[in-house]
Design an enzyme around this catalytic site. Structure first.
Site, PDB file in Angstrom:
ATOM      1  N   ASN A  41      -5.061  44.412 -41.875  1.00  0.00           N
ATOM      2  CA  ASN A  41      -5.848  45.540 -41.377  1.00  0.00           C
ATOM      3  C   ASN A  41      -4.898  46.737 -41.419  1.00  0.00           C
ATOM      4  O   ASN A  41      -3.966  46.813 -40.619  1.00  0.00           O
ATOM      5  CB  ASN A  41      -6.306  45.228 -39.944  1.00  0.00           C
ATOM      6  CG  ASN A  41      -7.244  46.288 -39.395  1.00  0.00           C
ATOM      7  OD1 ASN A  41      -7.306  47.398 -39.897  1.00  0.00           O
ATOM      8  ND2 ASN A  41      -7.967  45.931 -38.348  1.00  0.00           N
ATOM      9  N   LYS A 100      -1.641  46.702 -39.179  1.00  0.00           N
ATOM     10  CA  LYS A 100      -1.876  46.469 -37.745  1.00  0.00           C
ATOM     11  C   LYS A 100      -1.104  45.251 -37.249  1.00  0.00           C
ATOM     12  O   LYS A 100      -1.219  44.158 -37.826  1.00  0.00           O
ATOM     13  CB  LYS A 100      -3.374  46.278 -37.520  1.00  0.00           C
ATOM     14  CG  LYS A 100      -3.813  46.161 -36.073  1.00  0.00           C
ATOM     15  CD  LYS A 100      -5.349  46.102 -36.026  1.00  0.00           C
ATOM     16  CE  LYS A 100      -5.924  46.043 -34.642  1.00  0.00           C
ATOM     17  NZ  LYS A 100      -7.401  46.072 -34.662  1.00  0.00           N
ATOM     18  N   CYS A 136      -6.167  50.823 -33.667  1.00  0.00           N
ATOM     19  CA  CYS A 136      -7.024  50.313 -32.582  1.00  0.00           C
ATOM     20  C   CYS A 136      -6.257  49.620 -31.466  1.00  0.00           C
ATOM     21  O   CYS A 136      -5.597  50.261 -30.678  1.00  0.00           O
ATOM     22  CB  CYS A 136      -8.107  49.413 -33.159  1.00  0.00           C
ATOM     23  SG  CYS A 136      -9.445  49.151 -31.955  1.00  0.00           S
ATOM     24  N   ASN A 152     -12.111  50.825 -33.733  1.00  0.00           N
ATOM     25  CA  ASN A 152     -13.492  50.347 -33.552  1.00  0.00           C
ATOM     26  C   ASN A 152     -13.452  49.543 -32.258  1.00  0.00           C
ATOM     27  O   ASN A 152     -12.950  48.410 -32.241  1.00  0.00           O
ATOM     28  CB  ASN A 152     -13.907  49.365 -34.654  1.00  0.00           C
ATOM     29  CG  ASN A 152     -14.154  50.013 -35.999  1.00  0.00           C
ATOM     30  OD1 ASN A 152     -15.277  50.322 -36.355  1.00  0.00           O
ATOM     31  ND2 ASN A 152     -13.089  50.184 -36.769  1.00  0.00           N
ATOM     32  N   GLU A 154     -10.281  53.320 -37.996  1.00  0.00           N
ATOM     33  CA  GLU A 154      -9.921  51.970 -38.490  1.00  0.00           C
ATOM     34  C   GLU A 154     -11.063  51.449 -39.372  1.00  0.00           C
ATOM     35  O   GLU A 154     -12.235  51.703 -39.080  1.00  0.00           O
ATOM     36  CB  GLU A 154      -9.756  51.046 -37.273  1.00  0.00           C
ATOM     37  CG  GLU A 154      -9.566  49.572 -37.588  1.00  0.00           C
ATOM     38  CD  GLU A 154      -9.706  48.688 -36.330  1.00  0.00           C
ATOM     39  OE1 GLU A 154     -10.567  48.965 -35.467  1.00  0.00           O
ATOM     40  OE2 GLU A 154      -8.948  47.706 -36.238  1.00  0.00           O
ATOM     41  N   GLU A 181     -10.666  39.123 -35.991  1.00  0.00           N
ATOM     42  CA  GLU A 181      -9.553  39.762 -36.726  1.00  0.00           C
ATOM     43  C   GLU A 181      -8.414  38.788 -36.996  1.00  0.00           C
ATOM     44  O   GLU A 181      -7.772  38.855 -38.041  1.00  0.00           O
ATOM     45  CB  GLU A 181      -9.034  40.973 -35.952  1.00  0.00           C
ATOM     46  CG  GLU A 181      -9.948  42.167 -36.061  1.00  0.00           C
ATOM     47  CD  GLU A 181      -9.288  43.416 -35.546  1.00  0.00           C
ATOM     48  OE1 GLU A 181      -8.237  43.812 -36.056  1.00  0.00           O
ATOM     49  OE2 GLU A 181      -9.848  44.009 -34.597  1.00  0.00           O
TER      50      GLU A 181
HETATM   51  N1  CDT Z   1     -10.661  46.656 -33.382  1.00  0.00           N
HETATM   52  C1  CDT Z   1      -9.957  46.373 -32.258  1.00  0.00           C
HETATM   53  O1  CDT Z   1      -8.738  46.228 -32.303  1.00  0.00           O
HETATM   54  N2  CDT Z   1     -10.647  46.244 -31.136  1.00  0.00           N
HETATM   55  C2  CDT Z   1     -10.015  45.915 -29.893  1.00  0.00           C
HETATM   56  C3  CDT Z   1     -10.882  45.101 -29.035  1.00  0.00           C
HETATM   57  C4  CDT Z   1     -10.047  44.237 -28.180  1.00  0.00           C
HETATM   58  S1  CDT Z   1     -10.760  43.859 -26.684  1.00  0.00           S
HETATM   59  C5  CDT Z   1      -9.982  44.907 -25.556  1.00  0.00           C
HETATM   60  C6  CDT Z   1      -9.576  47.144 -29.123  1.00  0.00           C
HETATM   61  O2  CDT Z   1      -8.484  47.127 -28.575  1.00  0.00           O
HETATM   62  O3  CDT Z   1     -10.324  48.098 -28.997  1.00  0.00           O
END
Ligand code: CDT
Length: 361
Positions: A124, A142, A211, A236, A54, A162
């Site tokens: 995203n 996303k 993600c 990420n 990502e 985000e």
């Molecule tokens: N980048 C991203 O989507 N990160 C989210 C953090 C959310 S907190 C669980 C993830 O799901 O990894």
């Protein structure tokens, strides 16, 4: 294919192109060079599909509050009047290199989508570039954006912005076929008249998530209902957990990271199994300017086990030879959706967003 017929092998070599940290000061050119180096290595190992993380080209900028024009540098422009994202000078060299090596690429990036009236909407996004077709054959934006619109105000809070920087994706979960990835794929022109007879014989069916999407069973199922065979997902993910106020959950760093990895693997392995597909799940990892991201890049089999896993938190190529016919052991038995799903009971999935508890006793 009838459910009693053993599917013919459809082998393909795939790779997760894990990236180590990308710091704020790292140039786009440096990151591109690192990505092209991974593609070179992939070519030496006969890889035909390479999956990157990502927001691969930059640091994970939603951890910072960035305002005004400073934000522009993180985005690539999609302007239909000037060609798509593949024309972006930041991205084109990656696809050109992939073309020269004959490798398909999934890659995540921040998309600035120019509208007809000149305004823009930011997403995203990820793109699937087919080397065989020499063009993007799949696009995804996303859907499940984590974090908040407004920054957390308490001292020491970690930001996840985000929801501030991106709109939720508006393309749904569109599966597509990747041409030229497996030999001998049945095409529309030579297919049997009965559609079910062609199941498991065509060009590979690909889905994309980004993600946080991987934690949502609904997203996988919509792809499952399109017969998905390979899920591509870049991420990420912080190596620690935060409370609602944005503070680190009070536990040892090692225990926190283990828990993050557990949830990541449960999501990818469970949903690959329940939708009988391979999944290629790829981290940007290591500490970006001191902010730790978890690793855990994995390639998962439709039976749910991990086939290959990254060993480092650096740039690393994780290669697996897979056979798409392996998807049909479950697609034709336990998860033969057409035989076993009971849609009359699934209304709350689409009619309700939050949980509604039963009445109190
Ligand atoms: N980048 C991203 O989507 N990160 C989210 C953090 C959310 S907190 C669980 C993830 O799901 O990894």
């Amino acid at each position: 294919m009838s459910t009693t017929e053993a599917p013919s092998p459809r082998p393909v070599v795939v790779a997760a192109c894990q990236l180590g940290p990308v710091h704020l000061a790292d140039s786009r050119q440096d990151v591109l060079n690192r990505m092209c180096k991974l593609l070179d290595q992939a070519a030496r190992e006969n890889v035909k599909l390479a999956v990157f993380p990502e927001l691969a080209f930059t640091t994970f900028f939603p951890r910072y509050l960035i305002e005004g024009e400073d934000l522009d540098q993180y985005f690539d422009i999609e302007d239909p009047s000037k060609g798509g994202i593949e024309q972006s000078p930041n991205i084109k060299p990656l696809f050109d290199h992939a073309y020269s090596l004959g490798i398909d690429v999934y890659v995540g990036y921040a998309e600035r989508s120019i509208q007809e009236d000149g305004s823009h909407i930011d997403y995203n996004s990820s793109a699937y570039y087919s080397a065989h077709a020499n063009k993007i054959v799949g696009k995804y934006r996303k859907v499940h954006l984590p974090g908040s619109v407004e920054p957390k105000t308490e001292p020491g809070a970690f930001q996840q912005l985000e929801k501030r920087y991106f709109h939720p994706g508006n393309l749904g979960f569109p599966a597509f076929r990747a041409p030229g990835l497996v030999p001998g794929a049945v095409k529309k022109s030579d297919a049997s008249a009965s559609p079910a007879e062609n199941n498991g014989k065509g060009d590979p069916i690909i889905g994309m998530l980004i993600c946080n999407d991987r934690r949502w069973a609904e997203a996988w199922r919509v792809y499952g209902l399109q017969g998905i065979e390979i899920m591509c997902c870049g991420y990420n993910t912080t190596a620690f957990q935060t409370t609602a106020s944005g503070h680190m959950v009070d536990m040892s760093p090692d225990a926190a990271e283990d828990l993050v990895l557990l949830h990541h693997k449960l999501s990818c392995q469970g949903n690959s199994y329940m939708n009988a597909c391979f999944s290629i799940n790829v981290a940007k990892t290591g500490a970006e300017d001191g902010n730790p991201l978890v690793g855990g890049t994995i390639i998962v089999h439709p039976l749910g086990h991990i086939i290959k896993e990254a060993k480092t938190k650096e740039d690393e190529l994780v290669v697996a030879s897979i056979d798409l016919s392996d998807c049909y052991r479950l697609k034709n038995t336990v998860f033969a959706f057409e035989k076993h799903r009971r849609t009359e009971h699934y209304h709350p999935i689409v009619e309700q967003t939050g949980a509604i508890e039963p009445e109190l006793l």
